[in-house]
Design an enzyme around this catalytic site. Structure first.
Site, short mmCIF file in Angstrom:
data_model
loop_
_atom_site.label_atom_id
_atom_site.label_comp_id
_atom_site.label_asym_id
_atom_site.label_seq_id
_atom_site.Cartn_x
_atom_site.Cartn_y
_atom_site.Cartn_z
N GLY A 239 -70.10 62.95 18.60
CA GLY A 239 -70.43 63.56 17.31
C GLY A 239 -70.43 62.64 16.11
N GLU A 273 -67.45 60.85 23.96
CA GLU A 273 -68.83 61.08 24.41
C GLU A 273 -69.83 60.77 23.30
OE1 GLU A 273 -68.70 65.26 25.25
OE2 GLU A 273 -67.48 65.04 27.05
N PRO A 274 -69.87 59.54 22.82
CA PRO A 274 -70.81 59.25 21.73
C PRO A 274 -72.25 59.16 22.23
CG PRO A 274 -69.72 57.24 22.44
CD PRO A 274 -69.10 58.36 23.23
N GLY A 275 -73.16 59.72 21.46
CA GLY A 275 -74.57 59.60 21.79
C GLY A 275 -75.29 58.90 20.66
N ARG A 276 -75.46 59.65 19.57
CA ARG A 276 -76.24 59.19 18.43
C ARG A 276 -75.81 57.83 17.90
NH1 ARG A 276 -78.56 63.09 14.94
NH2 ARG A 276 -77.01 64.54 15.75
N ARG A 312 -86.95 66.39 15.12
CA ARG A 312 -85.80 66.57 14.23
C ARG A 312 -86.16 67.05 12.82
NH1 ARG A 312 -82.45 63.34 12.83
NH2 ARG A 312 -80.64 64.63 13.30
N TYR A 316 -84.51 70.63 12.11
CA TYR A 316 -83.27 70.62 11.30
C TYR A 316 -83.52 70.25 9.85
CZ TYR A 316 -81.64 69.57 16.07
OH TYR A 316 -81.45 69.56 17.42
N CYS A 342 -100.54 71.73 14.94
CA CYS A 342 -100.97 72.89 14.15
C CYS A 342 -99.78 73.77 13.79
CB CYS A 342 -102.02 73.67 14.92
SG CYS A 342 -103.45 72.65 15.21
N GLU A 343 -98.93 73.26 12.98
CA GLU A 343 -97.75 73.98 12.48
C GLU A 343 -97.45 73.40 11.11
OE1 GLU A 343 -95.54 76.17 14.11
OE2 GLU A 343 -96.30 76.00 16.15
N1 LLP Z 1 -70.66 65.83 23.80
C1 LLP Z 1 -71.12 67.10 23.74
C2 LLP Z 1 -70.41 68.15 24.46
C3 LLP Z 1 -72.27 67.39 22.97
O1 LLP Z 1 -72.69 68.64 22.91
C4 LLP Z 1 -72.93 66.36 22.28
C5 LLP Z 1 -74.14 66.63 21.51
C6 LLP Z 1 -72.42 65.05 22.39
C7 LLP Z 1 -71.28 64.83 23.15
C8 LLP Z 1 -73.06 63.88 21.72
O2 LLP Z 1 -73.05 64.03 20.33
P1 LLP Z 1 -73.48 62.81 19.39
O3 LLP Z 1 -72.45 61.72 19.54
O4 LLP Z 1 -74.82 62.37 19.78
O5 LLP Z 1 -73.47 63.43 18.04
N2 LLP Z 1 -80.51 67.35 18.68
C9 LLP Z 1 -79.55 67.24 17.61
C10 LLP Z 1 -78.19 66.86 18.11
C11 LLP Z 1 -77.64 67.80 19.16
C12 LLP Z 1 -76.32 67.37 19.69
C13 LLP Z 1 -75.92 68.16 20.87
N3 LLP Z 1 -74.67 67.78 21.45
C14 LLP Z 1 -80.09 66.26 16.59
O6 LLP Z 1 -81.18 65.75 16.75
O7 LLP Z 1 -79.44 66.02 15.58
#
Ligand code: LLP
Length: 415
Positions: A239, A273-276, A312, A316, A342-343
């Protein structure tokens, strides 16, 4: 630091000109800088040095095999939310025993698949899922390692659509119910309580709510450990936010500090659990200007990337910086960068002050490495973009552009 910068007036990804990529690969194309991925991986993993931690890259942010295989090579674990993501991790050389499986709606098949692969942890989100996991595990003659995903009821104070820790959210279970589920699990021979889990939302720009949430789940962890549950893993989710335009999120160090402080007395491996934060600013979406038109009230720049390629902004109201690949000087005008879909929501950037791009000019939509390609679709009959990975002066296409034939793969005319 993101390794996208101007050299001799042209935007480069590391040592490769985006103009070259525009010509050779075409547009729209996602371009990733490996050096940025590497750097972010190191910063995040070093932030937890000295504390037993498993950094599980959240595959949903960007699931390209090339990225996954690099993270695997660097020692990452993975956070997956479907059998599809798990299969990708395995295909890329990632280890299931360093992989956690989350999601509110895992199917029986997915539970079987993940048990067969030997994932580290199932993050369970309901009483009924827990019962099914037990059945599936017993049928397979194994015990499923699980954590309950707790909904700690805190407001992450991020965008409404990506907040997950509120009472009203579908994610996780309330604290009191979580305790009851751990008790119940003692009677279920297919289960092994290995941890506690939470995740309160994405694009977090302050650490206060996270600290509050983690303190709550840490308290639960202590109670459960005292009651004799074997545990060993404390999963605090991902997150951490990043800067798209003017946000000022805490850095990985500050994030880690809060997590470490809230869990200092707990002898568990911390799972994050980092993604972004790992991939977000490692990518841009390269697109070409098709047309300019004055419009009634505002000027439009129509590009060849649309909301199907980068959802995105439409979904959002997210704001991504847009820049010209060829550095431009001159008078800036107010304009909207829009896609061909077309939106009306197919606006990639609204109300920007940019030098009016020329027809055919390349633009880069920045900070598009996370939740860009992974959310792309074929809406409006549009093949999904190519993806390119740059490493120094080398580059390779790590996903080819879809062809028209790909658009109806698996379909039939029914005649
Ligand atoms: N762990 C869990 C359980 C999650 O649901 C998520 C993201 C993550 C880890 C990774 O979160 P991050 O570190 O990437 O913030 N599509 C949206 C973001 C949706 C996130 C969903 N869950 C966007 O484009 O902003």
């Amino acid at each position: 630091m993101d390794h996208f910068h101007y050299r001799r007036g042209m935007l480069h990804a590391e040592g490769v000109s985006l103009a070259t990529l525009g010509t050779e690969v075409g547009t729209p194309t996602y371009v990733y800088a490996e050096a940025t991925l590497r750097r972010h991986w190191e910063v995040v993993s070093h932030a937890f040095a000295g504390r037993p931690t498993l950094v599980c890259y959240s595959v949903k942010a960007n699931s390209n095999l090339a990225l996954l295989s690099r993270f695997a090579e660097w020692g990452a674990g993975f956070d997956v939310v479907s059998g599809g993501e798990l299969a990708r991790v395995e295909r890329a050389g990632g280890q299931p025993r360093r992989t956690v499986f989350a999601g509110v709606g895992k199917t029986k098949r997915e539970l079987q698949q993940a048990l067969g692969s030997g994932v580290l942890l199932f993050n369970v989100e309901s009483a009924e899922e827990l019962e099914l996991l037990d059945q599936v595990a017993r049928a397979a003659g194994v015990r499923a390692p699980f954590a309950i995903r707790v909904n700690p009821d805190v407001d992450a104070r991020t965008h409404r659509s990506i907040s997950t820790g509120l009472k009203t959210s579908k994610f996780g279970v309330p604290l009191a119910e979580a305790r009851a589920l751990y008790q119940r699990s003692r009677q279920l021979r297919g289960l092994l309580a290995k941890g506690v889990d939470c995740h309160i939302g994405s694009q977090l720009t302050r650490v206060g709510p996270l600290a509050q949430a983690v303190r709550r789940v840490a308290a639960l962890y202590r109670q459960l450990a005292a009651e004799g549950h074997p545990l060993g893993l404390l999963d605090v989710g991902g997150g951490l936010g990043i800067r798209y335009r003017s946000e000022a999120p805490p850095g990985p160090e500050a994030w880690a500090k809060v997590l470490r402080a809230a869990t200092a007395d707990i002898a568990a491996t911390l799972v994050v659990e980092p993604g972004r934060v790992l991939v977000g600013n490692a990518g841009v979406l390269l697109t070409r200007v098709l047309y300019r038109k004055p419009g009634h009230a505002r000027r439009f720049v129509v590009v060849d990337a649309g909301m199907n390629d980068l959802l995105r902004p439409a979904l959002y109201g997210a704001e991504h910086e847009v820049v010209s690949v060829r550095q431009r000087r001159g008078r800036r005008v107010l304009l909207d960068v829009v896609g061909p879909v077309c939106e009306s929501t197919d606006t990639l950037a609204a109300g920007r002050h940019l030098v009016l791009p020329l027809q055919g000019e390349l633009l880069a939509i920045r900070t598009a490495g996370a939740y860009g390609m992974s959310m792309a679709s074929n809406y409006n009959g549009r093949p999904r973009p190519a993806e390119v990975l740059v490493s120094g002066r080398r580059w390779q296409v790590v996903r080819t552009r879809e062809t028209l034939r790909d658009l109806w793969r698996g379909e039939s005319t029914g005649r």
